[in-house]
Design an enzyme around this catalytic site. Structure first.
Site, mmCIF file in Angstrom:
data_model
loop_
_atom_site.group_PDB
_atom_site.id
_atom_site.type_symbol
_atom_site.label_atom_id
_atom_site.label_comp_id
_atom_site.label_asym_id
_atom_site.label_seq_id
_atom_site.Cartn_x
_atom_site.Cartn_y
_atom_site.Cartn_z
ATOM 1 N N TYR A 1 0.876 -1.006 -0.274
ATOM 2 C CA TYR A 1 -0.293 0.075 -0.320
ATOM 3 C C TYR A 1 0.850 1.228 -0.207
ATOM 4 C CZ TYR A 1 -3.281 3.655 1.750
ATOM 5 O OH TYR A 1 -4.159 4.657 1.988
ATOM 6 N N GLU B 1 -11.963 6.160 4.783
ATOM 7 C CA GLU B 1 -11.294 6.769 5.360
ATOM 8 C C GLU B 1 -12.287 7.429 7.541
ATOM 9 O OE1 GLU B 1 -7.679 7.855 6.308
ATOM 10 O OE2 GLU B 1 -7.179 7.440 4.162
ATOM 11 N N TRP C 1 -5.610 1.626 10.185
ATOM 12 C CA TRP C 1 -5.364 1.442 9.085
ATOM 13 C C TRP C 1 -5.618 -0.022 8.180
ATOM 14 C CZ3 TRP C 1 -8.261 3.365 5.022
ATOM 15 C CH2 TRP C 1 -8.365 3.128 3.796
#
Length: 195
Positions: free
Chosen positions: A26, A48, A56
């Site tokens: 990522y 988000e 995350w």
């Protein structure tokens, strides 16, 4: 706070991007790269928001589940979701089953479906700061959690009817979508992100 550190290939990277293989991929290929398109930015806004209060990696590992559950984050389709869809989402173990976040995603789609094509993209990108005026972060301590631009973006989106997008979430969106380049100065992904 740490500066860039060697990754599995010896290249220097932001320390957060090395904790798991998922993060390495990522960090190297997505984070900080410019994202455009209303549906693509809607997806990032939603993810988000779902990440708020969580790591995350939790969202990243469920991203395909989110995409399947939310019709690929196509605004026009999510805006049509009704009560049965809401109940389905709240029972879906492939996503984060937070009622407030699910409701915000559905409400935001219903707001955005009435916006002209390209307006979400244009609005979000209008808050990108001048890259030349921003200092290049050398350590994680140099990377802010909130900026004047993210606060203004959050206020504008809320004023336009969107929910669950505070200044910290707005800044995370700006980082992830390439409005700012917060890869550390020595990070191999900094130049590739192009922001």
């Amino acid at each position: 706070m740490s500066g860039a550190i060697p990754g599995p290939d010896g290249g220097l990277r932001c320390p957060w991007g090395l904790s798991t293989e998922d993060y390495v991929a990522y960090h190297d290929a997505e984070w900080g790269r410019p994202v455009h398109g209303d549906d693509a930015l809607f997806e990032r806004l939603c993810l988000e928001a779902f990440q708020s209060g969580l790591s995350w990696i939790t969202i990243l590992r469920r991203r395909e589940g989110f995409r399947a559950a939310f019709a690929g984050f196509k605004i026009a389709e999510v805006a049509q979701f009704g009560d049965a869809d809401r109940e389905r989402l709240l029972a879906d173990a492939g996503i984060i089953r937070n009622r407030a976040k699910v409701d915000a995603t559905l409400a935001n789609a219903r707001v955005l479906v009435d916006w002209p094509a390209g307006e979400l993209d244009e609005l979000i990108w209008s808050f990108a700061p001048d890259a030349a005026a921003r200092p290049v972060p050398r350590t994680l301590a140099d990377v802010p959690a909130v900026t004047d631009e993210s606060t203004a973006l959050s206020k504008t989106l809320k004023k336009r009817g969107l929910r669950f997008i505070g200044p910290t979430t707005a800044y995370a969106l700006m980082q992830a979508c390439g409005l700012v380049n917060d890869h550390l100065a020595d990070c191999v992904a900094r130049e590739a992100s192009g922001a």
